[in-house]
Design an enzyme around this catalytic site. Structure first.
Site, PDB file in Angstrom:
ATOM      1  N   TRP A  77       2.009   1.729  -3.448  1.00  0.00           N
ATOM      2  CA  TRP A  77       0.670   2.258  -4.430  1.00  0.00           C
ATOM      3  C   TRP A  77       0.662   3.736  -4.229  1.00  0.00           C
ATOM      4  O   TRP A  77       0.678   4.292  -5.096  1.00  0.00           O
ATOM      5  CB  TRP A  77      -0.372   1.683  -3.756  1.00  0.00           C
ATOM      6  CG  TRP A  77      -1.014   0.539  -4.380  1.00  0.00           C
ATOM      7  CD1 TRP A  77      -1.146  -0.794  -4.093  1.00  0.00           C
ATOM      8  CD2 TRP A  77      -1.486   0.699  -5.823  1.00  0.00           C
ATOM      9  NE1 TRP A  77      -1.612  -1.542  -4.957  1.00  0.00           N
ATOM     10  CE2 TRP A  77      -2.018  -0.707  -6.408  1.00  0.00           C
ATOM     11  CE3 TRP A  77      -1.573   1.396  -6.820  1.00  0.00           C
ATOM     12  CZ2 TRP A  77      -2.535  -1.055  -7.436  1.00  0.00           C
ATOM     13  CZ3 TRP A  77      -2.317   1.091  -8.348  1.00  0.00           C
ATOM     14  CH2 TRP A  77      -2.656  -0.185  -8.334  1.00  0.00           C
TER      15      TRP A  77
ATOM     16  N   TRP B   5     -20.312  11.331 -19.916  1.00  0.00           N
ATOM     17  CA  TRP B   5     -20.964  11.451 -18.547  1.00  0.00           C
ATOM     18  C   TRP B   5     -22.129  12.136 -18.488  1.00  0.00           C
ATOM     19  O   TRP B   5     -22.364  12.905 -19.321  1.00  0.00           O
ATOM     20  CB  TRP B   5     -19.970  12.146 -17.682  1.00  0.00           C
ATOM     21  CG  TRP B   5     -18.401  11.338 -17.428  1.00  0.00           C
ATOM     22  CD1 TRP B   5     -17.419  12.082 -18.103  1.00  0.00           C
ATOM     23  CD2 TRP B   5     -17.951  10.022 -17.020  1.00  0.00           C
ATOM     24  NE1 TRP B   5     -16.267  11.304 -18.144  1.00  0.00           N
ATOM     25  CE2 TRP B   5     -16.474  10.116 -17.302  1.00  0.00           C
ATOM     26  CE3 TRP B   5     -18.580   9.332 -16.401  1.00  0.00           C
ATOM     27  CZ2 TRP B   5     -15.839   9.025 -17.095  1.00  0.00           C
ATOM     28  CZ3 TRP B   5     -17.801   8.132 -16.113  1.00  0.00           C
ATOM     29  CH2 TRP B   5     -16.645   7.789 -16.244  1.00  0.00           C
TER      30      TRP B   5
ATOM     31  N   GLU C 146       0.706  -0.904   0.081  1.00  0.00           N
ATOM     32  CA  GLU C 146      -0.034  -0.075  -0.042  1.00  0.00           C
ATOM     33  C   GLU C 146       0.967   1.338  -0.043  1.00  0.00           C
ATOM     34  O   GLU C 146       0.619   2.373  -0.517  1.00  0.00           O
ATOM     35  CB  GLU C 146      -1.157  -0.191   1.227  1.00  0.00           C
ATOM     36  CG  GLU C 146      -2.067  -1.178   1.249  1.00  0.00           C
ATOM     37  CD  GLU C 146      -2.769  -1.158   0.063  1.00  0.00           C
ATOM     38  OE1 GLU C 146      -3.347  -0.205  -0.280  1.00  0.00           O
ATOM     39  OE2 GLU C 146      -2.954  -2.025  -0.829  1.00  0.00           O
TER      40      GLU C 146
ATOM     41  N   TRP D 256      -9.402   7.956  -7.700  1.00  0.00           N
ATOM     42  CA  TRP D 256     -10.541   8.308  -8.515  1.00  0.00           C
ATOM     43  C   TRP D 256     -10.327   7.608  -9.846  1.00  0.00           C
ATOM     44  O   TRP D 256     -11.072   7.252 -10.538  1.00  0.00           O
ATOM     45  CB  TRP D 256     -10.673   9.866  -8.415  1.00  0.00           C
ATOM     46  CG  TRP D 256     -11.775  10.013  -7.375  1.00  0.00           C
ATOM     47  CD1 TRP D 256     -11.295  10.370  -6.120  1.00  0.00           C
ATOM     48  CD2 TRP D 256     -13.039   9.705  -7.097  1.00  0.00           C
ATOM     49  NE1 TRP D 256     -12.492  10.526  -5.096  1.00  0.00           N
ATOM     50  CE2 TRP D 256     -13.360  10.050  -5.963  1.00  0.00           C
ATOM     51  CE3 TRP D 256     -14.037   9.495  -8.192  1.00  0.00           C
ATOM     52  CZ2 TRP D 256     -14.914  10.199  -5.387  1.00  0.00           C
ATOM     53  CZ3 TRP D 256     -15.568   9.330  -7.626  1.00  0.00           C
ATOM     54  CH2 TRP D 256     -15.634   9.587  -6.576  1.00  0.00           C
TER      55      TRP D 256
ATOM     56  N   ASN E 168     -10.920   3.073   3.366  1.00  0.00           N
ATOM     57  CA  ASN E 168     -10.549   2.967   2.135  1.00  0.00           C
ATOM     58  C   ASN E 168     -11.253   1.996   1.277  1.00  0.00           C
ATOM     59  O   ASN E 168     -11.782   2.316  -0.046  1.00  0.00           O
ATOM     60  CB  ASN E 168      -9.011   2.486   2.070  1.00  0.00           C
ATOM     61  CG  ASN E 168      -8.497   2.348   0.561  1.00  0.00           C
ATOM     62  OD1 ASN E 168      -8.417   3.611  -0.052  1.00  0.00           O
ATOM     63  ND2 ASN E 168      -8.048   1.334   0.096  1.00  0.00           N
TER      64      ASN E 168
ATOM     65  N   TRP F 142     -15.751  11.411 -13.032  1.00  0.00           N
ATOM     66  CA  TRP F 142     -15.168  11.244 -11.863  1.00  0.00           C
ATOM     67  C   TRP F 142     -14.400  12.289 -11.229  1.00  0.00           C
ATOM     68  O   TRP F 142     -14.071  12.348  -9.936  1.00  0.00           O
ATOM     69  CB  TRP F 142     -13.981  10.096 -12.340  1.00  0.00           C
ATOM     70  CG  TRP F 142     -13.376  10.621 -13.444  1.00  0.00           C
ATOM     71  CD1 TRP F 142     -13.438  10.345 -14.925  1.00  0.00           C
ATOM     72  CD2 TRP F 142     -11.782  11.239 -13.274  1.00  0.00           C
ATOM     73  NE1 TRP F 142     -12.516  11.066 -15.482  1.00  0.00           N
ATOM     74  CE2 TRP F 142     -11.266  11.399 -14.381  1.00  0.00           C
ATOM     75  CE3 TRP F 142     -11.028  11.739 -12.159  1.00  0.00           C
ATOM     76  CZ2 TRP F 142     -10.045  12.016 -14.811  1.00  0.00           C
ATOM     77  CZ3 TRP F 142      -9.888  12.493 -12.409  1.00  0.00           C
ATOM     78  CH2 TRP F 142      -9.568  12.631 -13.718  1.00  0.00           C
TER      79      TRP F 142
END
Length: 481
Positions: free
Chosen positions: A291, A320, A288, A396, A355, A373
């Protein structure tokens, strides 16, 4: 006697601070400076909770630095351009011979630093030192066999772990007490700094959305790290996805403003290999951390993502919807989807969200509501105390299937199944959506729960049909591709 200036940004700490350590190594007198850029924060969409947390940490940091005879000057620069002007002026007025700062990766921050260096190149009296602090390894050093940046997480992770195994990764030494500085001009700036912090604290006190209950300072951050390492880490692979449990580190606010460094986290985890904490648990958490580095890496190598652009260019053709009513219901936690509403209400009230739930609410917004988004990304930046641009943007883009390593566009989270799997007893949902406190867990995760429940509920029906909107999202992405 020589004087060095360390410019604090997202590194509000003394321990393991490469820029501050360099400043102390190069000069006998050291001054710290922090530039409050309120207008820039507003332009970047950063919210008042994050600002309040920064001010709280600045107050603690200022006192800590004073014990080391390092005065911390706080300037009201308003914008990045104003900060450059202020730093150049400080260098000139205080006869600074060495300027140190830790590199930041987003594009506006890089342009700010480029402008500063260009301004200071005109002066032969100051040397500029740029240090790596935001990631375990500077992004420019992690490249594939062809000398190109990685575009997928897994090979990036493998390359990082291989490089870290070869490095003798160490914390930068904590500075010792410096020579005292006695300067009337500096003392006046210190008084103005105290007044400036009070001004902004009073301004935020009138804003209920700026409330932040997270303890500030390095001591609090270190205690939180040690508590996690000595406790929840051993159960991390099993518990990290359970929102009702304290199974995650919850260190993100400290990492976001640099009260804690990623290197401190990495080394602390690696130092505790023992019988009580498995290698799997340590590696899962360290993944993590990588990441987090990866999203900074993407920003460094493809800065267009800083400009509201998706990593996958073709996804900008997705049509969208523009349903503001749906978006507002999502923001308020009134979608009729319990796990989504629970997550949004947790964030709105506390400035933090688990999360796993972040992924669920993001998927629901982008796929089931087919909302852009970028609207969700902006709302998170406004609300989260741990708002961190690279991580927020990367997360996102992943959830919306528009970024690097993104979930395939045809994979759409079913929030009901997610809730049934990760909140089976409904503890998390019932805590944040008290209207559902008496609903049986066997129907809590069903779309028609209001019809199944024996009594009337003051809770909305789902604003969309999950199955139909899932297919609509898949079709929209197919058409764009």
């Amino acid at each position: 006697m020589s004087t060095a200036l360390h410019w604090f940004r997202n590194d509000l700490r003394i321990a393991d601070n490469p820029g501050l350590t360099k400043a102390c190594d190069t000069s006998s007198h050291v001054i710290g400076v922090y530039c409050i850029c309120e207008k820039q924060m507003q332009q970047h969409g950063e919210g008042s909770r994050r600002f309040k947390f920064i001010l709280d940490n600045l107050t603690v940091l200022k006192a800590q630095l004073a014990d080391l005879n390092i005065p911390l000057i706080i300037l009201d620069s308003k914008t990045f351009e104003g900060a450059v002007e202020d730093i150049v002026q400080m260098v000139d007025e205080l006869s600074i011979e060495s300027l140190c700062f830790n590199v930041e990766y987003p594009i506006n921050e890089r342009l700010r630093d480029k402008l500063l260096c260009e301004q200071l190149e005109k002066s032969a009296s100051v040397s500029v030192h740029r240090l790596v602090d935001q990631s375990l390894i500077h992004p420019a050093k992690v490249l594939n066999g062809s000398g190109q940046p990685y575009k997928v997480f897994t090979p990036f992770k493998k390359a990082c772990i291989s490089m870290l195994a070869e490095y003798d990764l160490m914390l930068d030494p904590t500075p010792k007490q410096q020579s005292e500085i006695n300067d009337n001009k500096l003392n006046k700036l210190l008084t103005q700094s105290d007044e400036l912090i009070k001004h902004y604290q009073n301004q935020l006190a009138a804003n209920s959305q700026s409330d932040c209950k997270i303890a500030a300072g390095e001591v609090a951050a270190e205690q939180a790290l040690n508590k996690f390492i000595g406790g929840a880490l051993q159960y991390y692979p099993q518990q990290r996805d359970i929102p009702s449990d304290a199974g995650t580190s919850q260190l993100s606010p400290y990492l976001a403003v640099g009260v804690l460094s990623v290197k401190q986290c990495w080394l602390k985890a690696r130092q505790i290999r023992n019988e009580s904490t498995s290698e799997k648990a340590i590696n899962t958490w360290c993944d993590e951390l990588i990441w987090r580095d990866f999203y900074r890496y993407v920003m460094w190598h493809q800065p267009t993502v800083c400009k509201h652009n998706p990593f996958q260019a073709w996804t900008d053709k997705v049509q969208w919807t523009d349903n503001n009513t749906h978006f507002q219901r999502w923001c308020e936690g009134k979608t009729g989807i319990p796990i989504v509403d629970a997550g949004m209400r947790q964030m709105n009230e506390t400035g933090w969200m688990h999360n796993r739930v972040r992924m669920i609410v993001a998927s629901f917004l982008c796929k089931n509501l087919l909302a852009d988004w970028r609207k969700g990304e902006a709302y998170f930046m406004q609300q989260l105390v741990d708002a961190d641009f690279p991580s927020n943007n990367g997360g996102w883009q992943w959830s919306a299937s528009v970024g690097t390593d993104a979930a395939p566009y045809f994979r759409v989270f079913n929030p009901m199944l997610q809730a049934e799997r990760f909140d089976p007893e409904g503890e998390y949902i019932k805590r944040w959506v008290p209207e559902l406190a008496k609903v049986d867990k066997r129907i809590l995760h069903k779309e028609n729960l209001k019809k199944r429940h024996s009594h009337s509920l003051d809770y909305p029906e789902p604003i969309v049909d999950l199955k139909a909107t899932r297919q609509a999202a898949i079709d929209a992405f197919k058409e764009a591709k």
